[in-house]
Design an enzyme around this catalytic site. Sequence first.
Site, PDB file in Angstrom:
ATOM      1  N   GLU A   1       0.842  -1.211   0.000  1.00 37.19           N
ATOM      2  CA  GLU A   1       0.000   0.000   0.000  1.00 37.19           C
ATOM      3  C   GLU A   1       0.871   1.253   0.000  1.00 37.19           C
ATOM      4  OE1 GLU A   1      -3.711   0.354   0.718  1.00 37.19           O
ATOM      5  OE2 GLU A   1      -3.760  -1.611  -0.204  1.00 37.19           O
TER       6      GLU A   1
HETATM    7  C1  LIG Z   1       3.103  -9.101  -0.257  1.00 35.90           C
HETATM    8  C2  LIG Z   1       2.695  -7.940  -1.098  1.00 35.90           C
HETATM    9  C3  LIG Z   1       1.363  -7.778  -1.430  1.00 35.90           C
HETATM   10  C4  LIG Z   1       0.971  -6.755  -2.282  1.00 35.90           C
HETATM   11  N1  LIG Z   1      -0.340  -6.660  -2.673  1.00 35.90           N
HETATM   12  C5  LIG Z   1      -0.673  -5.803  -3.673  1.00 35.90           C
HETATM   13  C6  LIG Z   1      -1.992  -5.800  -4.221  1.00 35.90           C
HETATM   14  O1  LIG Z   1      -2.875  -6.526  -3.783  1.00 35.90           O
HETATM   15  N2  LIG Z   1      -2.234  -4.989  -5.266  1.00 35.90           N
HETATM   16  C7  LIG Z   1      -1.294  -4.162  -5.788  1.00 35.90           C
HETATM   17  O2  LIG Z   1      -1.574  -3.483  -6.754  1.00 35.90           O
HETATM   18  N3  LIG Z   1      -0.042  -4.119  -5.258  1.00 35.90           N
HETATM   19  C8  LIG Z   1       0.289  -4.913  -4.219  1.00 35.90           C
HETATM   20  N4  LIG Z   1       1.562  -4.883  -3.700  1.00 35.90           N
HETATM   21  C9  LIG Z   1       2.542  -3.951  -4.235  1.00 35.90           C
HETATM   22  C10 LIG Z   1       3.010  -2.889  -3.244  1.00 35.90           C
HETATM   23  O3  LIG Z   1       2.065  -1.911  -3.053  1.00 35.90           O
HETATM   24  C11 LIG Z   1       4.357  -2.375  -3.743  1.00 35.90           C
HETATM   25  O4  LIG Z   1       5.298  -3.393  -3.503  1.00 35.90           O
HETATM   26  C12 LIG Z   1       4.811  -1.114  -3.089  1.00 35.90           C
HETATM   27  O5  LIG Z   1       4.008  -0.069  -3.472  1.00 35.90           O
HETATM   28  C13 LIG Z   1       6.261  -0.783  -3.441  1.00 35.90           C
HETATM   29  O6  LIG Z   1       6.518  -0.859  -4.799  1.00 35.90           O
HETATM   30  P1  LIG Z   1       7.764  -1.693  -5.356  1.00 35.90           P
HETATM   31  O7  LIG Z   1       7.713  -2.990  -4.705  1.00 35.90           O
HETATM   32  O8  LIG Z   1       7.745  -1.657  -6.823  1.00 35.90           O
HETATM   33  O9  LIG Z   1       9.010  -0.907  -4.807  1.00 35.90           O
HETATM   34  P2  LIG Z   1       9.723   0.326  -5.530  1.00 35.90           P
HETATM   35  O10 LIG Z   1       8.705   1.280  -5.964  1.00 35.90           O
HETATM   36  O11 LIG Z   1      10.674  -0.183  -6.523  1.00 35.90           O
HETATM   37  O12 LIG Z   1      10.509   0.972  -4.333  1.00 35.90           O
HETATM   38  C14 LIG Z   1      11.834   0.632  -3.995  1.00 35.90           C
HETATM   39  C15 LIG Z   1      12.331   1.637  -2.965  1.00 35.90           C
HETATM   40  O13 LIG Z   1      12.402   2.912  -3.555  1.00 35.90           O
HETATM   41  C16 LIG Z   1      11.699   3.864  -2.802  1.00 35.90           C
HETATM   42  N5  LIG Z   1      11.126   4.864  -3.704  1.00 35.90           N
HETATM   43  C17 LIG Z   1      10.462   4.623  -4.842  1.00 35.90           C
HETATM   44  N6  LIG Z   1      10.099   5.785  -5.417  1.00 35.90           N
HETATM   45  C18 LIG Z   1      10.539   6.765  -4.623  1.00 35.90           C
HETATM   46  C19 LIG Z   1      10.461   8.192  -4.664  1.00 35.90           C
HETATM   47  N7  LIG Z   1       9.837   8.788  -5.648  1.00 35.90           N
HETATM   48  N8  LIG Z   1      11.030   8.894  -3.681  1.00 35.90           N
HETATM   49  C20 LIG Z   1      11.665   8.270  -2.661  1.00 35.90           C
HETATM   50  N9  LIG Z   1      11.767   6.932  -2.563  1.00 35.90           N
HETATM   51  C21 LIG Z   1      11.201   6.179  -3.532  1.00 35.90           C
HETATM   52  C22 LIG Z   1      10.654   3.088  -2.044  1.00 35.90           C
HETATM   53  O14 LIG Z   1      10.291   3.704  -0.835  1.00 35.90           O
HETATM   54  C23 LIG Z   1      11.374   1.764  -1.794  1.00 35.90           C
HETATM   55  O15 LIG Z   1      12.086   1.870  -0.603  1.00 35.90           O
HETATM   56  C24 LIG Z   1       1.941  -5.859  -2.785  1.00 35.90           C
HETATM   57  C25 LIG Z   1       3.265  -5.989  -2.397  1.00 35.90           C
HETATM   58  C26 LIG Z   1       3.654  -7.001  -1.566  1.00 35.90           C
HETATM   59  C27 LIG Z   1       5.087  -7.116  -1.176  1.00 35.90           C
END
Ligand SMILES: Cc1cc2nc3c(=O)[nH]c(=O)nc-3n(C[C@H](O)[C@H](O)[C@H](O)COP(=O)(O)OP(=O)(O)OC[C@H]3O[C@@H](n4cnc5c(N)ncnc54)[C@H](O)[C@@H]3O)c2cc1C
Lengths: 433, 389
Positions: free
Chosen positions: A411
């Site tokens: 989220e």
């Molecule tokens: C178990 C699990 C269940 C999930 N369930 C769902 C679901 O039901 N539906 C759905 O749609 N998604 C779901 N997600 C996705 C979840 O919301 C994302 O994993 C989350 O938003 C982070 O995105 P990412 O994993 O691509 O990380 P990234 O976006 O790649 O982030 C990597 C790091 O970079 C940082 N970062 C990224 N952009 C910036 C910025 N602009 N400024 C500063 N820091 C930044 C982040 O804080 C993080 O520390 C789920 C994830 C998990 C792990």
Amino acid sequence: MLPTHMKQASQNLSLIGRRLVAEREGDLWQEETETLPWPLARQRRLYKNFADQFIRPRALEVDKHLAEFDPWPLWHEAARRGFQTEFLPWPFGTAKLLNLASMPSPLFATALKAEEFCAACGGMALMLLAHDLGMAPLLLSGTWTGFNWLRRIYSRIRAGENIAAAFAITEPGAGSDVEETEGAARARILSRAKKAPGGYLLNGRKCFISDGGIASYITFFAALENEGVESWTCFLVESPMKGFSRGRREKKMGQKAGDATELILEDVLVPEDHRIGPERSGWALNRNTLNYSRPAVGAIAVGIARGALERCLEFCRATRLGNKRLADYQDVQIELAEMTIQLTAARALVWHCGRYRLPFQGVSAAAKCFAGDTAFAICHKAMELMGDHGYLHGHGVEKAMRDSRLNQIYEGTNQINRLALIEDAWETDFARP
Amino acid sequence: MSEQLSREELAAFREMAASFAKKTIAPMLAHESPDGNLEMLPAILHQGQEAGLLASPRPEAAGRETGIWGSQTLTHGPAVSAMLLEELAVVCGGVAMCFHAQGMGTLPLLRAENPPSAPENVAAAFSEAFGIPGLFTLREPLQAAPAAVETVAREAGDGFELSGEKTFVYSAGRPEAYLVFARSAANGDWTCFLVPADAKGLQARNAGARAGLRAAGLEHLRFDRVKLDRSLLLRFQVPNREAVLEQLRLNLIGLSAIAAGIARGALASARQYAGERYQGGDLIIAHPAMQTLLAESDARIAACQAGVSRACQAEGHAEVRFREAVRAKLIIMPAAAGAVTDCLQIFGGYGYMEDYRMEKRLRDVSVLKSAGGAPRELRAILAQMIQEG
Ligand SMILES: Cc1cc2nc3c(=O)[nH]c(=O)nc-3n(C[C@H](O)[C@H](O)[C@H](O)COP(=O)(O)OP(=O)(O)OC[C@H]3O[C@@H](n4cnc5c(N)ncnc54)[C@H](O)[C@@H]3O)c2cc1C
């Protein structure tokens, strides 16, 4: 009892003075429940009874032997009690009008449910709760189509079919970017919808989708052809549709009973009546869905931390060290008190969100972040208090630690949520001259 | 005073361990299961033996001298072993724990004046029902402060009889013998025995599923009037109490070094990932939010290393040296765990999945926080020492 104990000492007060002293009869949980309007207090007890009977006893076994876990029997038990169809009142669903009437926000009951289920098991709870997230855009779209789908899906659930929903925004190349304004503007969104006779052709890939492995209805967000994320539109994708498939199921650290699955759409023809809301309304719908769901995610964290605290307390009461129970050592008591304080503060913030008629980005993000960080810290403390026993699976506390870690990530990571708070309050609070 | 190794010698040791970790341990983690392919472990340990990294009580074994907690510890002090453990843990905390546990079982045998002949795989059994004893109990095992040592050795016939229980005994898998620290029924002092794993009356029970460090063995032991030959009682040059404190001290140093290594591994992975992943229109390493996590982690790791190093260099009376190790573990564990969880955060959702092994690092370091001395036990010891001035 020592004469200096309040119960004893308060007898020396005048009659009115005695009346002004709070008499604690129940435990903390009961006391808090009493603070709720009675329909919600009753609802909280229902959730707890269900969790204690159907979730808690299986938490460790399911976490350990995930491959043998069939989610559907548990799902149907929850559905039979009306817990999976709570966005609409009778005759369509099982939302209780009195619950809705007794608190400004409809969120409150969902937050109560999330905490109770998660205190028993974060994983099985996620499996049950992610469905509400999948259904939320249908409700929040404020459209007849959305309502109509909600009604139809609920009627299938109430008929006992294996029907669940999931919410799909995250893509392999866009995670934070679909949770945040500035990132979104530069995001590389690959899920696309192209106008076609009778509806839209959808292509794309979503990852990490909770309940993606079992959902037959997915609220799927895609950009219109040759446009950016501002053109996002929400579609209700049905899993039997041609071109829909599921990719890998992720291997997670915790909350294991709820799957996180990749969804693949290859030229899926989605009829016009599956478009939820007008074209280009998807981005706002996504953001508002997150405003509603983040407090619930905060409640998930509170529940997981409460589970850890309860289990740790049980251990501290049952374990003797020298001539005393562990729970009787002052330093242990200080730690337990600190955990309780933190937990109460996190819950207070989650419940605080429920005081707003409409939850908004700043307050939702605050609850999500604080509860997530707090839960992880509480679980660690609980593990540490139990010494080497804390990391053994059998006590359930290391599982809570693993479960709680997710709350700082999904989220929107807690970094992104903090930025969401700033963004929300920028005009009004932070940038004021 | 320990003899100092030259910079070059230290660098060569470090390089050797780092390359062993990369070439021999890393392939285990290429396997798709939460802790890698643990079936490869015996081969890894075997290669560790051949490389002289795994300590061994056998006279002809290379690791007897150069291994982690091998006899080099007696001449050069703990710094070399701590450094080697850190390097192994950069790749896998669980495997590092195997090397550490084997060393902990071996070193007292090398230190003893009357070393009995011992099998290859020996594990040290120290903790009782609830963790490590308090300070007064460490000094006098009969002192119930808060609980006396319950594992007791009694003279029986021309040998001894051992009864009691030991918990959370780490090993490099399937120990063939245990080094058991017990209370002497005769004089209430500490004693130390080598107990063969197949001794009659000894029951070893697997501790069951746990959060991390799963490559290492973990057992609870029960001694039901185990008969022991007199030759299995170890005698040390220093009073037994001091030998016990030294054993505990090295254990705390080793565990702290492993935590530092795990955190280093996490930071290296996070640094790499942050330089590859785009979000928010840029590489995430360009975002101050990520830079904060990286910088905090980097500083914490440096603090962990400094803590280990200070504990290694401590001189003076056994209790003074022990105190440094207690301080070190108390402060290093939260710092290392903080670095690991921050580095995991940099991976977003991918950090939570098994693929990048960040979740494994977090599980491993979480176990280390309590293994061999949980914070409240360490605080209690330290507080007692502070009271005494
Ligand atoms: C178990 C699990 C269940 C999930 N369930 C769902 C679901 O039901 N539906 C759905 O749609 N998604 C779901 N997600 C996705 C979840 O919301 C994302 O994993 C989350 O938003 C982070 O995105 P990412 O994993 O691509 O990380 P990234 O976006 O790649 O982030 C990597 C790091 O970079 C940082 N970062 C990224 N952009 C910036 C910025 N602009 N400024 C500063 N820091 C930044 C982040 O804080 C993080 O520390 C789920 C994830 C998990 C792990």
